[in-house]
Write an enzyme that holds these catalytic residues in place. Structure first.
Site, PDB file in Angstrom:
ATOM      1  N   PRO A   1       0.829  -1.210   0.000  1.00 38.06           N
ATOM      2  CA  PRO A   1       0.000   0.000   0.000  1.00 38.06           C
ATOM      3  C   PRO A   1       0.860   1.256   0.000  1.00 38.06           C
ATOM      4  CG  PRO A   1      -0.807  -1.595   1.600  1.00 38.06           C
ATOM      5  CD  PRO A   1       0.514  -2.101   1.115  1.00 38.06           C
ATOM      6  N   GLU A   2       0.433   2.246  -0.775  1.00 34.98           N
ATOM      7  CA  GLU A   2       1.183   3.500  -0.844  1.00 34.98           C
ATOM      8  C   GLU A   2       0.561   4.528   0.102  1.00 34.98           C
ATOM      9  OE1 GLU A   2       2.673   4.530  -4.704  1.00 34.98           O
ATOM     10  OE2 GLU A   2       2.327   2.508  -5.473  1.00 34.98           O
TER      11      GLU A   2
ATOM     12  N   LYS B   1       4.282   5.670   4.668  1.00 38.47           N
ATOM     13  CA  LYS B   1       3.645   4.354   4.731  1.00 38.47           C
ATOM     14  C   LYS B   1       3.475   3.866   6.166  1.00 38.47           C
ATOM     15  CE  LYS B   1       5.493   3.078   0.203  1.00 38.47           C
ATOM     16  NZ  LYS B   1       6.224   2.075  -0.600  1.00 38.47           N
TER      17      LYS B   1
ATOM     18  N   ARG C   1      13.714   9.758  10.227  1.00 33.50           N
ATOM     19  CA  ARG C   1      14.386   8.986   9.166  1.00 33.50           C
ATOM     20  C   ARG C   1      13.692   9.127   7.826  1.00 33.50           C
ATOM     21  NH1 ARG C   1      14.377   4.743  13.259  1.00 33.50           N
ATOM     22  NH2 ARG C   1      12.763   3.626  12.075  1.00 33.50           N
TER      23      ARG C   1
ATOM     24  N   ASN D   1       5.479   1.889  -5.896  1.00 32.28           N
ATOM     25  CA  ASN D   1       5.739   1.502  -7.271  1.00 32.28           C
ATOM     26  C   ASN D   1       4.804   2.164  -8.285  1.00 32.28           C
ATOM     27  OD1 ASN D   1       7.560   0.056  -8.789  1.00 32.28           O
ATOM     28  ND2 ASN D   1       6.270  -1.763  -8.928  1.00 32.28           N
TER      29      ASN D   1
ATOM     30  N   ARG E   1      11.688  -3.947  -7.201  1.00 32.77           N
ATOM     31  CA  ARG E   1      10.312  -3.868  -7.683  1.00 32.77           C
ATOM     32  C   ARG E   1      10.310  -3.696  -9.194  1.00 32.77           C
ATOM     33  NH1 ARG E   1       6.753  -2.295  -3.779  1.00 32.77           N
ATOM     34  NH2 ARG E   1       5.189  -3.147  -5.195  1.00 32.77           N
TER      35      ARG E   1
END
Length: 269
Positions: free
Chosen positions: A2-3, A52, A125, A166, A258
């Site tokens: 999931p984005e 995410k 981060r 992706n 990916r």
């Protein structure tokens, strides 16, 4: 995986359904038993998302969830179904209208209780999230402009840009006719400014729609009505099909683990 738009949509949903009221937290599978015991019966302040990552704040303790490749939330009303399989975490509560609500988490890469400083360490981060108010796209560009890494890889680096996966990678690069193999330092600042602005619009639309649609109406086979899956993207998962703009076959190869999709003519190096 999931984005970012999915996580922001989940955060909004959980806040509406559970925030401001006690939540019954359990871990039928048992892997989150200690965390569930710590949170059970406490009031959810709100759920938020960054990239995410999903965070559910219960006072000073925060549930951190990263769905990874296989994680899913299932949400419903009324009495929840009997627990089956690897059910990591379940929330139950009284919804905003007084009826019962529940949500189940399965398959997540991370499901843990963190302190506020531990949450801050995760956020530190990450690169800017296009869906966060006031996010600075220039911070991402400063990393991109110093790198020889292909821009197609940099867009997937969550320390550069948070929330892009992706689909958004492939579609954003195509929409701006940028080769995924171009080194980051060769991407002009004004190009990135246009890409960032476009990404903000696309991801906000993704939150609203609950899906990613990147094509313009003029480039779809069916220009009116709901956008079906075949018309939703320019290059993502269209290997071997003709480019919607020039007719060249869309190509694919692996980049940073990916599948990458691009048009070799529209996105020439």
């Amino acid at each position: 995986m999931p984005e970012g738009h999915t996580l922001h949509r989940l955060a909004r949903q959980q806040t509406v359904l559970f925030a401001g009221r006690p939540v019954r937290v359990s871990s039928p599978q048992g892997r989150f038993a200690a965390g569930a015991e710590l949170l059970d019966g406490r009031v959810l302040d709100r759920s938020t998302a960054y990239g995410k990552h999903l965070f559910g704040a219960f006072g000073g303790d925060v549930v951190h969830v990263h769905l990874g490749l296989y994680g899913t939330f299932t949400t419903g009303t009324g009495v929840p179904p009997a627990p089956k399989g690897a059910l990591r975490m379940r929330w139950e509560g009284d919804g905003p209208d007084g009826g019962g609500v529940w949500t189940d988490l399965r398959g997540a890469t991370a499901c843990e209780v963190l302190t506020r400083p531990e949450v801050t360490a995760i956020l530190d981060r990450l690169g800017p999230d296009p869906l966060r108010r006031g996010a600075d796209g220039g911070r991402a560009y400063r990393r991109i402009a110093k790198s020889r890494t292909p821009v197609g890889a940099l867009l997937m680096d969550q320390s550069v840009l948070a929330g892009v996966g992706n689909v958004y990678r492939a579609e954003l690069l195509f929409r701006h006719r940028v080769s995924p193999f171009r080194p980051g330092h060769a991407l002009a600042e004004d190009e990135w400014a246009r890409m960032w602005a476009d990404l903000v619009v696309l991801m906000r639309a993704g939150v609203k729609l609950g899906r990613i649609v990147t094509t313009l109406p003029a480039d779809r086979a069916r220009r009116r009505g709901p956008v079906d899956l075949a018309d939703a993207h320019y290059v993502y998962r269209r290997t071997g099909l003709p480019c919607r703009i020039c007719g060249t076959e869309v190509r694919t190869e692996e980049m940073v683990g990916r599948n990458l999709y691009w048009c070799p003519v529209c996105q020439a190096v």
